[in-house]
Design a protein around this motif. Sequence first.
Motif, PDB file in Angstrom:
ATOM      1  N   ALA A   1      37.350  32.479  -5.098  1.00  0.00           N
ATOM      2  CA  ALA A   1      35.875  33.042  -5.163  1.00  0.00           C
ATOM      3  C   ALA A   1      35.088  32.666  -3.750  1.00  0.00           C
ATOM      4  O   ALA A   1      34.462  33.469  -3.442  1.00  0.00           O
ATOM      5  CB  ALA A   1      35.280  32.319  -6.599  1.00  0.00           C
ATOM      6  N   ALA A   2      35.292  31.401  -3.472  1.00  0.00           N
ATOM      7  CA  ALA A   2      34.544  30.949  -2.171  1.00  0.00           C
ATOM      8  C   ALA A   2      35.110  32.139  -0.893  1.00  0.00           C
ATOM      9  O   ALA A   2      34.232  32.393  -0.257  1.00  0.00           O
ATOM     10  CB  ALA A   2      34.944  29.512  -1.781  1.00  0.00           C
ATOM     11  N   GLY A   3      36.325  32.327  -1.005  1.00  0.00           N
ATOM     12  CA  GLY A   3      36.793  33.198   0.194  1.00  0.00           C
ATOM     13  C   GLY A   3      36.168  34.665  -0.006  1.00  0.00           C
ATOM     14  O   GLY A   3      35.654  34.985   0.962  1.00  0.00           O
ATOM     15  N   MET A   4      36.060  35.021  -1.345  1.00  0.00           N
ATOM     16  CA  MET A   4      35.469  36.364  -1.363  1.00  0.00           C
ATOM     17  C   MET A   4      33.909  36.310  -1.411  1.00  0.00           C
ATOM     18  O   MET A   4      33.655  37.239  -0.410  1.00  0.00           O
ATOM     19  CB  MET A   4      35.615  36.841  -2.986  1.00  0.00           C
ATOM     20  CG  MET A   4      35.119  38.348  -3.023  1.00  0.00           C
ATOM     21  SD  MET A   4      35.334  38.942  -4.762  1.00  0.00           S
ATOM     22  CE  MET A   4      34.545  40.658  -4.730  1.00  0.00           C
ATOM     23  N   ALA A   5      33.528  35.391  -1.560  1.00  0.00           N
ATOM     24  CA  ALA A   5      31.845  35.232  -1.185  1.00  0.00           C
ATOM     25  C   ALA A   5      31.720  35.135   0.282  1.00  0.00           C
ATOM     26  O   ALA A   5      30.636  35.544   0.833  1.00  0.00           O
ATOM     27  CB  ALA A   5      31.229  33.915  -2.042  1.00  0.00           C
ATOM     28  N   ALA A   6      32.697  34.431   0.920  1.00  0.00           N
ATOM     29  CA  ALA A   6      32.448  34.113   2.689  1.00  0.00           C
ATOM     30  C   ALA A   6      32.825  35.639   3.179  1.00  0.00           C
ATOM     31  O   ALA A   6      31.973  36.109   4.340  1.00  0.00           O
ATOM     32  CB  ALA A   6      33.497  33.316   2.950  1.00  0.00           C
ATOM     33  N   ALA A   7      33.181  36.685   2.480  1.00  0.00           N
ATOM     34  CA  ALA A   7      33.512  37.926   3.305  1.00  0.00           C
ATOM     35  C   ALA A   7      32.303  38.921   3.039  1.00  0.00           C
ATOM     36  O   ALA A   7      32.441  39.860   3.522  1.00  0.00           O
ATOM     37  CB  ALA A   7      34.866  38.415   2.591  1.00  0.00           C
ATOM     38  N   TRP A   8      31.523  38.508   2.088  1.00  0.00           N
ATOM     39  CA  TRP A   8      30.541  39.573   1.810  1.00  0.00           C
ATOM     40  C   TRP A   8      28.967  38.959   1.985  1.00  0.00           C
ATOM     41  O   TRP A   8      28.703  37.966   1.055  1.00  0.00           O
ATOM     42  CB  TRP A   8      30.657  40.023   0.247  1.00  0.00           C
ATOM     43  CG  TRP A   8      29.639  41.284   0.058  1.00  0.00           C
ATOM     44  CD1 TRP A   8      28.542  41.220  -0.350  1.00  0.00           C
ATOM     45  CD2 TRP A   8      29.991  42.695   0.304  1.00  0.00           C
ATOM     46  NE1 TRP A   8      27.964  42.689  -0.390  1.00  0.00           N
ATOM     47  CE2 TRP A   8      28.914  43.666   0.084  1.00  0.00           C
ATOM     48  CE3 TRP A   8      31.148  43.371   0.790  1.00  0.00           C
ATOM     49  CZ2 TRP A   8      28.971  45.007  -0.033  1.00  0.00           C
ATOM     50  CZ3 TRP A   8      31.085  44.628   0.950  1.00  0.00           C
ATOM     51  CH2 TRP A   8      29.767  45.255   0.376  1.00  0.00           C
ATOM     52  N   PRO A   9      28.054  39.117   2.775  1.00  0.00           N
ATOM     53  CA  PRO A   9      27.039  38.590   2.961  1.00  0.00           C
ATOM     54  C   PRO A   9      26.100  38.688   1.759  1.00  0.00           C
ATOM     55  O   PRO A   9      26.114  39.760   1.158  1.00  0.00           O
ATOM     56  CB  PRO A   9      26.243  39.561   4.211  1.00  0.00           C
ATOM     57  CG  PRO A   9      27.128  39.939   4.908  1.00  0.00           C
ATOM     58  CD  PRO A   9      28.330  40.244   3.859  1.00  0.00           C
ATOM     59  N   GLY A  10      25.592  37.591   1.405  1.00  0.00           N
ATOM     60  CA  GLY A  10      24.737  37.682  -0.042  1.00  0.00           C
ATOM     61  C   GLY A  10      25.520  37.409  -1.185  1.00  0.00           C
ATOM     62  O   GLY A  10      24.727  37.397  -2.008  1.00  0.00           O
ATOM     63  N   ALA A  11      26.921  37.396  -1.099  1.00  0.00           N
ATOM     64  CA  ALA A  11      27.472  37.041  -2.204  1.00  0.00           C
ATOM     65  C   ALA A  11      27.338  35.786  -2.895  1.00  0.00           C
ATOM     66  O   ALA A  11      27.198  34.737  -1.914  1.00  0.00           O
ATOM     67  CB  ALA A  11      29.014  37.370  -2.069  1.00  0.00           C
ATOM     68  N   ARG A  12      27.195  35.439  -4.081  1.00  0.00           N
ATOM     69  CA  ARG A  12      27.138  34.159  -4.833  1.00  0.00           C
ATOM     70  C   ARG A  12      28.272  33.680  -5.662  1.00  0.00           C
ATOM     71  O   ARG A  12      28.508  34.380  -6.513  1.00  0.00           O
ATOM     72  CB  ARG A  12      25.804  34.139  -5.546  1.00  0.00           C
ATOM     73  CG  ARG A  12      24.578  34.604  -4.993  1.00  0.00           C
ATOM     74  CD  ARG A  12      23.278  35.040  -5.836  1.00  0.00           C
ATOM     75  NE  ARG A  12      23.632  35.905  -6.960  1.00  0.00           N
ATOM     76  CZ  ARG A  12      23.763  37.078  -6.876  1.00  0.00           C
ATOM     77  NH1 ARG A  12      23.261  37.678  -5.378  1.00  0.00           N
ATOM     78  NH2 ARG A  12      23.823  37.836  -7.637  1.00  0.00           N
ATOM     79  N   ALA A  13      29.026  32.739  -5.284  1.00  0.00           N
ATOM     80  CA  ALA A  13      29.937  32.054  -5.673  1.00  0.00           C
ATOM     81  C   ALA A  13      29.497  31.027  -6.655  1.00  0.00           C
ATOM     82  O   ALA A  13      28.962  30.058  -6.398  1.00  0.00           O
ATOM     83  CB  ALA A  13      31.181  31.794  -5.016  1.00  0.00           C
ATOM     84  N   ARG A  14      30.262  31.073  -7.850  1.00  0.00           N
ATOM     85  CA  ARG A  14      30.122  29.625  -9.052  1.00  0.00           C
ATOM     86  C   ARG A  14      31.212  29.559  -9.684  1.00  0.00           C
ATOM     87  O   ARG A  14      31.713  30.695 -10.304  1.00  0.00           O
ATOM     88  CB  ARG A  14      28.950  30.139  -9.636  1.00  0.00           C
ATOM     89  CG  ARG A  14      28.857  29.093 -10.901  1.00  0.00           C
ATOM     90  CD  ARG A  14      27.386  28.969 -11.497  1.00  0.00           C
ATOM     91  NE  ARG A  14      27.215  27.802 -12.372  1.00  0.00           N
ATOM     92  CZ  ARG A  14      26.242  27.833 -13.223  1.00  0.00           C
ATOM     93  NH1 ARG A  14      25.406  28.868 -13.392  1.00  0.00           N
ATOM     94  NH2 ARG A  14      25.957  26.751 -13.963  1.00  0.00           N
ATOM     95  N   GLU A  15      32.076  28.636  -9.270  1.00  0.00           N
ATOM     96  CA  GLU A  15      33.331  28.062  -9.808  1.00  0.00           C
ATOM     97  C   GLU A  15      34.159  29.452  -9.454  1.00  0.00           C
ATOM     98  O   GLU A  15      34.461  29.660  -8.344  1.00  0.00           O
ATOM     99  CB  GLU A  15      33.487  28.163 -11.594  1.00  0.00           C
ATOM    100  CG  GLU A  15      32.456  26.928 -11.761  1.00  0.00           C
ATOM    101  CD  GLU A  15      32.214  26.334 -13.173  1.00  0.00           C
ATOM    102  OE1 GLU A  15      32.635  27.432 -14.005  1.00  0.00           O
ATOM    103  OE2 GLU A  15      31.983  25.468 -13.552  1.00  0.00           O
ATOM    104  N   ALA A  16      34.664  30.116 -10.293  1.00  0.00           N
ATOM    105  CA  ALA A  16      35.842  31.290 -10.324  1.00  0.00           C
ATOM    106  C   ALA A  16      35.225  32.572 -10.204  1.00  0.00           C
ATOM    107  O   ALA A  16      35.672  33.569  -9.996  1.00  0.00           O
ATOM    108  CB  ALA A  16      36.858  31.084 -11.190  1.00  0.00           C
ATOM    109  N   ARG A  17      33.707  32.551 -10.335  1.00  0.00           N
ATOM    110  CA  ARG A  17      33.035  33.833 -10.303  1.00  0.00           C
ATOM    111  C   ARG A  17      32.336  34.249  -9.174  1.00  0.00           C
ATOM    112  O   ARG A  17      31.501  33.226  -8.681  1.00  0.00           O
ATOM    113  CB  ARG A  17      32.321  33.986 -11.790  1.00  0.00           C
ATOM    114  CG  ARG A  17      33.083  33.830 -12.813  1.00  0.00           C
ATOM    115  CD  ARG A  17      32.108  33.392 -14.167  1.00  0.00           C
ATOM    116  NE  ARG A  17      31.148  34.501 -14.371  1.00  0.00           N
ATOM    117  CZ  ARG A  17      31.155  35.674 -15.100  1.00  0.00           C
ATOM    118  NH1 ARG A  17      32.169  35.661 -15.552  1.00  0.00           N
ATOM    119  NH2 ARG A  17      30.044  36.205 -15.359  1.00  0.00           N
ATOM    120  N   VAL A  18      32.128  35.359  -8.796  1.00  0.00           N
ATOM    121  CA  VAL A  18      31.579  35.885  -7.471  1.00  0.00           C
ATOM    122  C   VAL A  18      30.526  37.021  -8.171  1.00  0.00           C
ATOM    123  O   VAL A  18      30.978  38.162  -8.659  1.00  0.00           O
ATOM    124  CB  VAL A  18      32.437  36.410  -6.321  1.00  0.00           C
ATOM    125  CG1 VAL A  18      31.649  36.606  -5.191  1.00  0.00           C
ATOM    126  CG2 VAL A  18      33.108  35.224  -5.935  1.00  0.00           C
TER     127      VAL A  18
END
Length: 300
Positions: A236-253
């Motif tokens: 989830a953190a990896g996906m959030a880092a790849a998209w500006p403004g994405a919000r990651a919380r545990e396994a959800r983005v």
Amino acid sequence: MSETVIAVQGLTKDYGGGRGVFGLDFAVEQGEVFGFLGPNGAGKTTTLRQLMGFIWPDRGRASIFGMDCFSQAAAIQAQVGYLPGELALMEDMTGDQFIGFIARMKGMKDGAEAGRLCRLLELDGRTPIRKMSKGTKQKVGLVCAFMAKPALLLLDEPTSGLDPLMQNRFVELVLEAKERGATVLLSSHLFEEVERTCGRAAILRAGRLVAVEPVEALRRGKARTLTFTLPGGAEAAGMAAAWPGARAREARVSVTVNGPEQLQKLLALAAGLPVQDLEARGQTLEELFLHFYGEGSEVK
């Protein structure tokens, strides 16, 4: 080609201090259900009262059925089903007596439609108006507006005081009116009923129109929030880092996108990831309104 039922040009009523309506321009076509969106104080009631000829403008023009809303107000009022934002009912009458009084004023001789509306809205007309709740009084107002099956309905906050079931019944009434070819101008801050009933909607901010659009176009232009569930927090953190403004919380983005181009790019990104679940939520008209109005804005 449809006929223009309501035409408003440069309509202005300035109460001072930024209160009133300013330079309104819009038209409502025959058979259209037109939504008028805005919070209390935005100018919705002032606009409808001018259309009924109860308030004269400082500048501008307004017509209904080709008649001037001010010099020909009496002729217009005879043809319009009007529900004011603040009902003034005769407190010493029962609901049935008041409805009958309005029916006689309208020249109605058959009370069948009024009876049908009372049953649909579960209105006990035997109750004295002075003992009615706000919601019950609103039902009386709705019966009076709809019972003559007018060609035009002007409805100011029509579901105020109604419970969710009666709000649904009101939507049925509007759709019935639309089906028989009536025109409806619906002033509301309840965005769900606008989405369900209106073909176009105007957004009113501090007395000025900031948008007049088909409701479907407003939906297409709305933001969407997509929530992806991945195997764990690291993904989830990896996906959030790849998209500006994405919000990651545990396994959800959670990601908010505007328009189809952004959506396609996001889905292309997600296609290369181990997504386990996807939830999508469209922006409501209320959130869309806040886009035009702005968080924390104060309306005079």
